[in-house]
Design a protein around this motif. Structure first.
Motif, PDB file in Angstrom:
ATOM      1  N   LYS A   1       0.842  -1.208   0.000  1.00 56.39           N
ATOM      2  CA  LYS A   1       0.000   0.000   0.000  1.00 56.39           C
ATOM      3  C   LYS A   1       0.871   1.249   0.000  1.00 56.39           C
ATOM      4  N   ARG A   2       1.911   1.247   0.826  1.00 54.90           N
ATOM      5  CA  ARG A   2       2.821   2.395   0.887  1.00 54.90           C
ATOM      6  C   ARG A   2       3.452   2.667  -0.480  1.00 54.90           C
TER       7      ARG A   2
ATOM      8  N   ALA B  13       3.967   5.782  -5.452  1.00 53.00           N
ATOM      9  CA  ALA B  13       3.941   5.802  -6.919  1.00 53.00           C
ATOM     10  C   ALA B  13       2.932   6.823  -7.438  1.00 53.00           C
ATOM     11  N   GLU B  14       1.819   6.975  -6.724  1.00 50.89           N
ATOM     12  CA  GLU B  14       0.805   7.948  -7.135  1.00 50.89           C
ATOM     13  C   GLU B  14       1.318   9.389  -7.067  1.00 50.89           C
ATOM     14  N   THR B  15       2.342   9.609  -6.272  1.00 47.70           N
ATOM     15  CA  THR B  15       2.863  10.974  -6.114  1.00 47.70           C
ATOM     16  C   THR B  15       4.257  11.147  -6.706  1.00 47.70           C
TER      17      THR B  15
ATOM     18  N   GLN C  60       7.012  16.226   3.013  1.00 47.96           N
ATOM     19  CA  GLN C  60       6.798  15.574   4.309  1.00 47.96           C
ATOM     20  C   GLN C  60       5.917  14.339   4.160  1.00 47.96           C
ATOM     21  N   TYR C  61       4.885  14.427   3.347  1.00 44.89           N
ATOM     22  CA  TYR C  61       3.990  13.287   3.097  1.00 44.89           C
ATOM     23  C   TYR C  61       4.776  12.102   2.547  1.00 44.89           C
ATOM     24  N   ARG C  62       5.590  12.359   1.544  1.00 43.11           N
ATOM     25  CA  ARG C  62       6.376  11.287   0.935  1.00 43.11           C
ATOM     26  C   ARG C  62       7.394  10.718   1.929  1.00 43.11           C
ATOM     27  N   GLN C  63       8.000  11.571   2.738  1.00 37.24           N
ATOM     28  CA  GLN C  63       8.948  11.090   3.743  1.00 37.24           C
ATOM     29  C   GLN C  63       8.225  10.251   4.789  1.00 37.24           C
ATOM     30  N   ASP C  64       7.047  10.706   5.215  1.00 30.77           N
ATOM     31  CA  ASP C  64       6.261   9.942   6.192  1.00 30.77           C
ATOM     32  C   ASP C  64       5.902   8.565   5.639  1.00 30.77           C
ATOM     33  N   LEU C  65       5.578   8.496   4.344  1.00 30.59           N
ATOM     34  CA  LEU C  65       5.286   7.200   3.734  1.00 30.59           C
ATOM     35  C   LEU C  65       6.523   6.302   3.736  1.00 30.59           C
ATOM     36  N   ARG C  66       7.670   6.874   3.385  1.00 32.07           N
ATOM     37  CA  ARG C  66       8.896   6.066   3.352  1.00 32.07           C
ATOM     38  C   ARG C  66       9.264   5.559   4.756  1.00 32.07           C
TER      39      ARG C  66
END
Length: 103
Positions: A49-50, A55-57, A73-79
């Motif tokens: 899911k992550r 990939a969507e962003t 920040q969103y992408r870092q939080d996902l990683r």
């Protein structure tokens, strides 16, 4: 003692029968193996899911686009979402960050 369903091929009727000691041991080993893999299955589902959300962003990072601080920040939080997870309970309790609005 666990029961198993056995199909009578002549009548087409299922009957419930007790497992032998050997069958019970084999059954218990399979159940334990499945339970032991719960964390691996959970973390795989979480990472899948992550990865989809990342990939969507991905387009946010193209060279002619500048990411906002919220996007970064969103992408870092996902990683970072899988960092420190060691139990099934922790994996199941993960809440994904909210995607910045307007994107």
């Amino acid at each position: 003692m666990t029961k198993k369903s056995v199909l009578n091929l002549e009548t087409g009727v299922f009957a419930e029968v007790d497992l032998s000691a050997e069958e019970q041991t084999e059954h218990d080993a399979k159940v334990q193996a499945y339970q032991d893999g719960a964390f691996d299955r959970g973390i795989l589902k979480l990472r899948t899911k992550r990865n989809r959300l990342l990939a969507e962003t991905d387009w946010w990072g193209i060279s002619d686009n500048t990411m906002s601080a919220e996007q970064t920040q969103y992408r870092q939080d996902l990683r970072d979402i899988t960092n420190g997870l060691t139990t099934v309970e922790q994996v199941e309790a993960v809440e994904f960050p909210t995607k910045p609005s307007g994107e």
